[in-house]
Design an enzyme around this catalytic site. Structure first.
Site, PDB file in Angstrom:
ATOM      1  N   CYS A   1      -7.724 -35.800 -10.211  1.00  0.00           N
ATOM      2  CA  CYS A   1      -9.496 -36.028 -10.653  1.00  0.00           C
ATOM      3  C   CYS A   1      -9.268 -36.956 -11.692  1.00  0.00           C
ATOM      4  CB  CYS A   1     -10.298 -35.291 -10.971  1.00  0.00           C
ATOM      5  SG  CYS A   1     -11.798 -34.954 -11.208  1.00  0.00           S
TER       6      CYS A   1
ATOM      7  N   HIS B   1     -16.609 -36.617 -15.376  1.00  0.00           N
ATOM      8  CA  HIS B   1     -15.629 -35.643 -15.724  1.00  0.00           C
ATOM      9  C   HIS B   1     -14.261 -36.455 -16.248  1.00  0.00           C
ATOM     10  CE1 HIS B   1     -12.051 -32.181 -13.454  1.00  0.00           C
ATOM     11  NE2 HIS B   1     -12.093 -32.312 -15.347  1.00  0.00           N
TER      12      HIS B   1
END
Length: 558
Positions: A122, A209
């Site tokens: 990610c 994130h």
């Protein structure tokens, strides 16, 4: 008498304390596994949902859509596998989870058959997308993980049939900064910053994130407004609208369920409850943002949490999947239905506002689907999963549409990457990327807009996860691993699914690609934070399958 009574009370209190301590010690793993969630509840109570006050743009346009810079929308799925869409001839139509809206983007624009994420995981992939640069150029090499994970990693991963243990560096874990401090440095220049300087309104909805400190959040990274995913439940676990699927064999899933919450914030304000199932609610807010800014150029980054675990679907989408399927596939297919519906709703909003012809829309995923879902079909026909540098971890759905500039019905087999999105968006808007730093992406608009234009020369793409690295140069791909000590070489032209390792037969190609790899990584800065966890990943087996000594495997470094 009073002294004896006080002594008895003290002894009883001591016994109670000792019993409590013994109980806590006996259940210490349970306490550790739930501690992040309890801390979140204490520090970040969630207010009830409230309307998001998107700032309205001008009441009338200064110029019609075709006479001003195009709007730019990037829709990013999370952990969506190559075979999770029907665009490429596969997908899950037999689950009633076809993706007609994503397919329409490709049909009305361009389908990239060799679309790559920036990483197999990610955070580095998102940092690459935002900056147009390899993220290790600025120290973002690993996905932020709480140091407390080191204390429970082994117990979470332990299960019958697993013969390769996780590797935990407890010293590095003790020194890792706070979770929210792990992310992309504010010195990087993002797509949002490039486009805002060109006069765009810049909007973010969903997952980030890339850090949670003030200087790392979207508002400090070029976004005028952000609806920010603060935790990781798609709906509350016991919400009557939710259908859940728990994978007890997956250590990540076992960590997420007790610790994630259903929460969002707006522009760094207090946490509040979202307005529905996250995929649907993020789409509601994206559409509201489009309508508020319909009379001026805007950049919208719609970053979905779907289809990342924990697997949760709405009851309505779940009921639309065939009853004969196993429960996990029904939930996962329902999540894909919601994601595709989101794309369709965004495109309808653009049509309603007369903006669809003059908006560049890109849809892709941050990496391939993970093996810890226990679903072997999600990345077919490719080997590998999220966390691996095989094509299954890196090759993702990748489509784009811009009717005013990109002729419909194109299919491109040249490699493209999320690192290209910044130079593409800059070129589309007339902006200029930073000249004070290397930009690794390329602008592929010229050879999409003009089919007679020469195609770009073969390109080189690099991937890195600590000492685990890969390079694709033309059709040749080299993967190197330190744990295990292994080299793989593939000719993707003749072996696109990486079944035939040519490293022993073609040592000259190994040497050439290794030199290319070493030259690229020479002089790169150290990671901003150290890795402390290495997890074994079978290349050809899902996590719920027993491991075998002769399995191909690697270790994901984080």
């Amino acid at each position: 008498m009073n002294a004896r009574r006080a002594s008895r009370i003290a002894l009883v209190a001591l016994a109670v304390l000792l019993a409590a301590a013994a109980l806590l010690w006996a259940n210490r793993l349970v306490v550790l596994r739930h501690s992040l969630g309890w801390y979140t509840d204490l520090v970040h109570p969630r207010a009830p949902n409230r309307p998001v006050p998107w700032q309205a743009g001008p009441a009338t346009p200064d110029a019609p859509p075709g006479a001003r810079p195009p709007n730019v929308i990037v829709i990013l799925a999370d952990d969506l596998g190559f075979n999770d869409v029907t665009t490429y001839g596969g997908g899950h139509a037999d689950w009633n989870a076809a993706t007609p809206n994503i397919d329409a983007l490709a049909r009305e624009g361009v389908r990239f058959d060799h679309g790559y994420a920036g990483s197999a995981v990610c955070t580095p992939s998102r940092a690459a997308l935002m900056t147009g640069r390899y993220p290790w150029r600025f120290g973002v090499e690993f996905t932020p993980t709480p140091g407390a994970m080191a204390r429970v990693a082994s117990s979470l991963y332990d299960a019958p049939g697993r013969i390769r243990p996780p590797i935990v560096d407890h010293d590095a874990a003790a020194r890792v900064p706070k979770f929210g401090e792990l992310g992309m440095p504010g010195s990087e220049r993002t797509i949002a910053e490039v486009l805002r300087e060109r006069g765009y309104r810049t909007l973010h909805v969903g997952k980030w994130h890339l850090g949670s400190t003030r200087e790392m959040r979207p508002n400090a990274q070029g976004f005028d407004e952000t609806v920010f995913m603060e935790s990781g439940l798609h709906l509350p676990e016991h919400d009557p609208r939710a259908v859940n699927s728990k994978q007890d064999f997956d250590p990540i899933d076992r960590f997420l369920w007790p610790n994630m919450r259903w929460a969002a914030s707006h522009n760094g304000g207090e946490w509040f409850e979202p307005g529905g199932y996250l995929t649907d609610w993020y789409t509601d807010e994206a559409i509201a943002a489009i309508r508020a800014n319909r009379h001026r150029p805007f950049f919208l980054f719609l970053a979905h949490w779907g289809v990342h675990t924990p697997l949760q679907a709405t009851r309505a989408d779940y009921d639309a999947t065939p009853a004969h399927l196993d429960h996990r596939r029904r939930v996962y297919g329902a999540m894909i239905r919601a994601l595709d519906r989101s794309v369709g709703r965004v495109m309808q909003a653009l049509r309603d506002e007369g903006l669809d012809r003059d908006t560049l829309v890109v849809f892709t995923s941050d990496n391939g689907a993970p093996g810890y879902l226990g679903l072997p079909e999600v990345n077919r026909p490719f080997r590998g999963w999220k966390l691996t540098l095989f094509e299954g971890g890196l090759r993702v759905p990748f489509v784009a549409r811009w009717p005013a500039r990109i002729p419909a019905g194109q299919r491109i087999d040249a490699p493209v990457s999320v690192i290209d999105l910044l130079p593409v968006a800059a070129a589309a808007s007339g902006a200029t990327p930073s000249a004070d730093r290397p930009i690794d992406g390329i602008d592929w608009l010229p050879w999409l807009a003009d089919r007679s234009a020469p195609r770009p020369p073969p390109r080189t793409l690099h991937f890195r996860d600590g000492s685990y690295r890969a390079v694709r140069d033309g059709d040749w791909k080299l993967i190197v691993s330190e744990r295990p000590k292994r080299t793989w070489l593939f000719d993707l032209a003749s072996d696109p699914t990486e079944r035939n390792d040519l490293s022993a037969a073609r040592p000259e190609q190994v040497a050439r690609l290794r030199a290319t790899m070493d030259a690229h990584h020479a002089g790169m800065p150290a990671p901003l934070w150290r890795s402390f966890l290495e997890l074994p990943v079978s290349i050809d087996r899902t996590l719920d399958e027993p491991q075998r000594p002769d399995d191909a495997y690697t270790y994901w470094i984080n």
